[in-house]
Design a protein around this motif. Structure first.
Motif, short mmCIF file in Angstrom:
data_model
loop_
_atom_site.label_atom_id
_atom_site.label_comp_id
_atom_site.label_asym_id
_atom_site.label_seq_id
_atom_site.Cartn_x
_atom_site.Cartn_y
_atom_site.Cartn_z
N MET A 1 -83.55 56.26 -2.29
CA MET A 1 -83.53 55.62 -0.99
C MET A 1 -83.35 54.12 -1.19
SD MET A 1 -84.01 56.54 2.20
CE MET A 1 -84.08 55.65 3.70
N ALA A 2 -82.58 53.52 -0.30
CA ALA A 2 -82.34 52.08 -0.35
C ALA A 2 -82.33 51.53 1.07
CB ALA A 2 -81.01 51.79 -1.04
N TYR A 3 -82.58 50.25 1.18
CA TYR A 3 -82.56 49.59 2.49
C TYR A 3 -81.69 48.34 2.45
CZ TYR A 3 -86.47 52.56 3.68
OH TYR A 3 -87.26 53.65 3.91
N LEU B 1 -82.64 46.85 10.10
CA LEU B 1 -83.00 47.53 8.86
C LEU B 1 -82.23 48.84 8.80
CD1 LEU B 1 -84.84 47.40 6.38
CD2 LEU B 1 -86.54 48.67 7.69
N HIS B 2 -81.37 48.94 7.79
CA HIS B 2 -80.52 50.11 7.59
C HIS B 2 -81.06 50.92 6.42
CE1 HIS B 2 -78.04 46.78 9.12
NE2 HIS B 2 -77.21 47.67 9.63
N ASP C 1 -74.45 52.77 -1.75
CA ASP C 1 -74.03 53.05 -0.37
C ASP C 1 -74.25 51.81 0.51
OD1 ASP C 1 -73.35 55.74 -0.90
OD2 ASP C 1 -75.36 56.45 -0.39
N ALA C 2 -75.38 51.15 0.34
CA ALA C 2 -75.68 49.95 1.12
C ALA C 2 -74.67 48.85 0.82
CB ALA C 2 -77.10 49.46 0.82
N GLN C 3 -74.37 48.64 -0.44
CA GLN C 3 -73.42 47.60 -0.82
C GLN C 3 -72.01 47.93 -0.33
OE1 GLN C 3 -74.45 47.58 -4.99
NE2 GLN C 3 -75.81 45.83 -4.72
N VAL D 1 -80.69 43.67 -0.06
CA VAL D 1 -80.63 45.10 -0.36
C VAL D 1 -81.83 45.42 -1.23
CG1 VAL D 1 -79.30 46.95 -1.44
CG2 VAL D 1 -78.11 45.15 -0.19
N TYR D 2 -82.55 46.47 -0.85
CA TYR D 2 -83.74 46.90 -1.58
C TYR D 2 -83.55 48.31 -2.08
CZ TYR D 2 -86.00 43.09 1.00
OH TYR D 2 -86.33 41.86 1.55
#
Length: 93
Positions: free
Chosen positions: A1-3, A51-52, A59-61, A89-90
């Motif tokens: 999981m990432a945010y 917050l996504h 995927d976030a990047q 990005v976390y």
């Protein structure tokens, strides 16, 4: 999981318009962006944050370089911003 956390400096009078941009692109984000799992709007006195949630950091990047983000979301939000957005990005453990 990432945010992916994007912090926006938006004047209080423009926050309804910023929330409208969030609402407009929430479903396209969740329905078409690879790895997208959630999207939340957080409003504080000092700023607005989006917050996504994503399956992975990659995927976030990738979303940050997507047409949905660069052509649609950024274009719609730009007139409302008082400063450049803060993007983080976390990777959730």
């Amino acid at each position: 999981m990432a945010y992916l956390q994007i912090t926006l400096q938006v004047e209080p009078g423009d926050r309804a318009a910023a929330a409208g941009v969030y609402e407009k692109y929430k479903e396209p984000f969740l329905g078409t962006v690879p790895g997208a799992t959630s999207k939340e709007l957080l409003v504080r006195d000092e700023d607005v944050q989006v917050l996504h949630g994503f399956a992975t950091v990659a995927d976030a990047q990738a979303y940050l370089g997507s047409a949905l983000f660069t052509d649609d979301v950024v274009t719609a939000l730009s007139p409302l911003l008082q400063a450049a957005p803060e993007v983080r990005v976390y990777d959730a453990a």
